[in-house]
Write a protein that holds these residues in place. Structure first.
Motif, PDB file in Angstrom:
ATOM      1  N   PHE A  61     -25.414 -22.471 -10.081  1.00  0.00           N
ATOM      2  CA  PHE A  61     -25.346 -21.945 -11.298  1.00  0.00           C
ATOM      3  C   PHE A  61     -24.838 -20.485 -11.163  1.00  0.00           C
ATOM      4  CE2 PHE A  61     -28.878 -25.207 -11.401  1.00  0.00           C
ATOM      5  CZ  PHE A  61     -28.032 -26.112 -12.166  1.00  0.00           C
ATOM      6  N   PHE A  62     -24.260 -19.876 -12.454  1.00  0.00           N
ATOM      7  CA  PHE A  62     -23.977 -18.498 -12.654  1.00  0.00           C
ATOM      8  C   PHE A  62     -24.360 -18.069 -13.809  1.00  0.00           C
ATOM      9  CE2 PHE A  62     -21.253 -14.595 -12.069  1.00  0.00           C
ATOM     10  CZ  PHE A  62     -22.267 -13.852 -10.990  1.00  0.00           C
ATOM     11  N   LEU A  63     -23.847 -16.939 -14.365  1.00  0.00           N
ATOM     12  CA  LEU A  63     -24.136 -16.329 -15.631  1.00  0.00           C
ATOM     13  C   LEU A  63     -23.596 -17.230 -16.611  1.00  0.00           C
ATOM     14  CD1 LEU A  63     -23.861 -12.585 -14.892  1.00  0.00           C
ATOM     15  CD2 LEU A  63     -25.883 -13.815 -14.803  1.00  0.00           C
ATOM     16  N   ASP A  64     -22.594 -17.985 -16.240  1.00  0.00           N
ATOM     17  CA  ASP A  64     -21.785 -18.607 -17.382  1.00  0.00           C
ATOM     18  C   ASP A  64     -22.526 -20.174 -17.822  1.00  0.00           C
ATOM     19  OD1 ASP A  64     -21.279 -19.645 -14.694  1.00  0.00           O
ATOM     20  OD2 ASP A  64     -19.403 -20.340 -15.258  1.00  0.00           O
ATOM     21  N   ASN A  65     -23.569 -20.256 -17.047  1.00  0.00           N
ATOM     22  CA  ASN A  65     -24.350 -21.593 -17.131  1.00  0.00           C
ATOM     23  C   ASN A  65     -25.522 -21.492 -16.258  1.00  0.00           C
ATOM     24  OD1 ASN A  65     -25.312 -24.128 -17.715  1.00  0.00           O
ATOM     25  ND2 ASN A  65     -23.554 -25.365 -16.680  1.00  0.00           N
ATOM     26  N   LEU A  66     -26.652 -21.082 -17.003  1.00  0.00           N
ATOM     27  CA  LEU A  66     -27.782 -21.005 -16.249  1.00  0.00           C
ATOM     28  C   LEU A  66     -29.008 -21.558 -16.618  1.00  0.00           C
ATOM     29  CD1 LEU A  66     -28.932 -19.326 -13.765  1.00  0.00           C
ATOM     30  CD2 LEU A  66     -28.813 -17.204 -14.856  1.00  0.00           C
ATOM     31  N   PRO A  67     -29.358 -22.874 -16.334  1.00  0.00           N
ATOM     32  CA  PRO A  67     -30.398 -23.569 -16.899  1.00  0.00           C
ATOM     33  C   PRO A  67     -31.724 -22.948 -16.322  1.00  0.00           C
ATOM     34  CG  PRO A  67     -29.326 -24.930 -15.237  1.00  0.00           C
ATOM     35  CD  PRO A  67     -28.613 -23.386 -15.273  1.00  0.00           C
ATOM     36  N   SER A  68     -32.835 -22.765 -17.155  1.00  0.00           N
ATOM     37  CA  SER A  68     -34.144 -22.570 -16.972  1.00  0.00           C
ATOM     38  C   SER A  68     -34.741 -23.275 -15.780  1.00  0.00           C
ATOM     39  CB  SER A  68     -34.995 -22.364 -18.049  1.00  0.00           C
ATOM     40  OG  SER A  68     -34.722 -21.422 -19.004  1.00  0.00           O
ATOM     41  N   ARG A 140     -36.268 -38.995   0.976  1.00  0.00           N
ATOM     42  CA  ARG A 140     -35.058 -38.776  -0.097  1.00  0.00           C
ATOM     43  C   ARG A 140     -35.713 -37.537  -1.125  1.00  0.00           C
ATOM     44  NH1 ARG A 140     -36.497 -44.122  -0.582  1.00  0.00           N
ATOM     45  NH2 ARG A 140     -37.733 -44.075  -2.687  1.00  0.00           N
ATOM     46  N   ILE A 141     -35.013 -36.709  -1.668  1.00  0.00           N
ATOM     47  CA  ILE A 141     -35.179 -35.293  -2.350  1.00  0.00           C
ATOM     48  C   ILE A 141     -34.780 -35.516  -3.868  1.00  0.00           C
ATOM     49  CG2 ILE A 141     -34.794 -32.941  -2.455  1.00  0.00           C
ATOM     50  CD1 ILE A 141     -36.094 -33.705   0.317  1.00  0.00           C
ATOM     51  N   VAL A 142     -35.616 -35.108  -4.526  1.00  0.00           N
ATOM     52  CA  VAL A 142     -35.463 -34.880  -6.042  1.00  0.00           C
ATOM     53  C   VAL A 142     -35.638 -33.656  -6.353  1.00  0.00           C
ATOM     54  CG1 VAL A 142     -36.262 -35.590  -8.406  1.00  0.00           C
ATOM     55  CG2 VAL A 142     -36.045 -37.456  -6.833  1.00  0.00           C
ATOM     56  N   PRO A 143     -34.509 -32.732  -6.328  1.00  0.00           N
ATOM     57  CA  PRO A 143     -34.663 -31.214  -6.474  1.00  0.00           C
ATOM     58  C   PRO A 143     -34.794 -31.056  -8.106  1.00  0.00           C
ATOM     59  CG  PRO A 143     -32.179 -31.851  -6.147  1.00  0.00           C
ATOM     60  CD  PRO A 143     -33.187 -33.204  -6.262  1.00  0.00           C
ATOM     61  N   ILE A 144     -35.786 -29.970  -8.072  1.00  0.00           N
ATOM     62  CA  ILE A 144     -36.077 -29.391  -9.339  1.00  0.00           C
ATOM     63  C   ILE A 144     -35.833 -27.838  -9.704  1.00  0.00           C
ATOM     64  CG2 ILE A 144     -37.942 -28.844 -11.172  1.00  0.00           C
ATOM     65  CD1 ILE A 144     -39.051 -31.570 -10.707  1.00  0.00           C
ATOM     66  N   LEU A 145     -34.595 -27.517  -9.889  1.00  0.00           N
ATOM     67  CA  LEU A 145     -34.320 -26.172  -9.494  1.00  0.00           C
ATOM     68  C   LEU A 145     -34.744 -25.316 -10.535  1.00  0.00           C
ATOM     69  CD1 LEU A 145     -30.723 -26.516  -8.085  1.00  0.00           C
ATOM     70  CD2 LEU A 145     -33.068 -26.409  -6.815  1.00  0.00           C
ATOM     71  N   ILE A 146     -35.335 -23.996 -10.634  1.00  0.00           N
ATOM     72  CA  ILE A 146     -35.773 -23.249 -11.594  1.00  0.00           C
ATOM     73  C   ILE A 146     -35.185 -21.892 -11.591  1.00  0.00           C
ATOM     74  CG2 ILE A 146     -37.919 -22.105 -12.429  1.00  0.00           C
ATOM     75  CD1 ILE A 146     -39.490 -24.524 -11.350  1.00  0.00           C
ATOM     76  N   ASN A 147     -34.534 -21.554 -12.555  1.00  0.00           N
ATOM     77  CA  ASN A 147     -33.894 -20.413 -12.655  1.00  0.00           C
ATOM     78  C   ASN A 147     -35.026 -18.966 -12.517  1.00  0.00           C
ATOM     79  OD1 ASN A 147     -32.806 -17.615 -13.316  1.00  0.00           O
ATOM     80  ND2 ASN A 147     -32.889 -17.904 -15.423  1.00  0.00           N
ATOM     81  N   GLU A 148     -35.086 -18.458 -11.226  1.00  0.00           N
ATOM     82  CA  GLU A 148     -35.826 -17.347 -10.751  1.00  0.00           C
ATOM     83  C   GLU A 148     -35.082 -16.103 -10.392  1.00  0.00           C
ATOM     84  OE1 GLU A 148     -37.809 -19.701  -8.126  1.00  0.00           O
ATOM     85  OE2 GLU A 148     -39.156 -20.841  -9.566  1.00  0.00           O
TER      86      GLU A 148
END
Ligand SMILES: [Fe+2]
Length: 274
Positions: A61-68, A140-148
């Motif tokens: 992600f970058f500044l054009d699309n940055l999910p929380s 197996r991995i379920v990623p949950i990515l958080i904007n930090e």
């Protein structure tokens, strides 16, 4: 039904991979012991899936699309793009779309609104701890990515609520699956800002003490008022807060803490009782 078999947390930092051969032997032994202990516990737990709570270091992600907060629903995830992680395996990393979808649907039905992606890459945030844990085979991995990275960020109160929601989702998953949670990041560290390399050991130890006490109010106060002053990397403690919420105050065990200026990170390793 699924079973939550472990909740763990580990710091990460690029230098723990990139500069490994240049680090003092004593530091390498200590870091190896901490990651190794988490790897042993994960292996002993029989976890078939790891829900990985991690930041995105501008990989997806970058500044054009940055999910929380974004949940990865892919059958598989791309491996880390960083050159110092080029040996990471397996690449691609196996996913668990059915569990990921269940977490997403549980969230949406309880007034949480995560983003989703079928095409995530996992960077050093998740992959460095996983590689140091030497898991074989890799769950197996379920990623949950958080904007930090880029404020405004999720509140710590909301991170704890996310943890409770994640616990609810795992407990209600109908497939007989052994599931672990792994939070990565933090504690204090400062990257690419004037205080680069600074470690706030006092803050780290207060954070660890608050996690160990288990009460949410003092933990939220400390993090909401203190984390931002402990370096921009301290925002990653949100992943620890989600893990703490999932554990539901059943107990916190610090495996090791070492402020390591050689890798710019207040390195902490922990397990919660489930
Ligand atoms: Fe990070």
């Amino acid at each position: 039904m699924a079973e939550l078999v472990g909740i763990y947390a580990a710091s990460h930092g690029p230098l723990i991979a990139r500069d490994w051969n240049r680090l003092p032997e004593a530091l390498k032994r200590r870091l190896s012991a901490a990651y190794g202990e988490l790897g042993r516990r994960l292996a002993t737990s029989g976890a078939e899936v790891i829900v990985g709570l991690a930041p995105d270091h501008w990989t997806n992600f970058f500044l054009d699309n940055l999910p929380s907060l974004c949940i990865g629903l892919g059958e598989e995830h791309g491996g880390p793009p960083e050159p110092f992680m080029r040996d990471f395996a397996p690449n691609p990393v196996p996913g668990d779309p059915a569990l990921a979808r269940h977490i997403l649907e549980t969230a949406l039905s309880h007034d949480f609104e995560p983003s989703l992606s079928y095409r995530l890459r996992l960077d050093h945030g998740l992959c460095l701890p996983l590689s140091r844990m030497a898991l074989a085979p890799m769950p197996r991995i379920v990623p949950i990515l958080i904007n930090e990275l880029e404020p405004p960020l999720l509140s710590y109160r909301r991170c704890l609520a996310w943890g409770r929601l994640l616990r609810r989702a795992i407990d209600s998953y109908p497939a007989p699956t052994r599931i672990a949670i792994l939070a990565t990041g933090g504690l204090s560290h400062s990257i690419g800002e004037p205080t680069m390399g600074a470690i706030d050991e006092d803050f780290d130890r207060r954070c660890i003490a608050a996690l160990a006490r288990g009460e949410e109010g003092p933990l939220i106060d400390l993090l909401e008022h203190g984390a931002a002053r402990a370096g921009n990397g301290a925002h990653e403690i949100r992943n620890w807060a989600v893990a703490h919420g999932a554990a539901g105050g059943r107990g916190f065990e610090l495996l090791d803490y070492l402020p390591a200026p050689e890798v710019y990170v207040g390195c902490a390793y922990a397990a919660w009782r489930v």
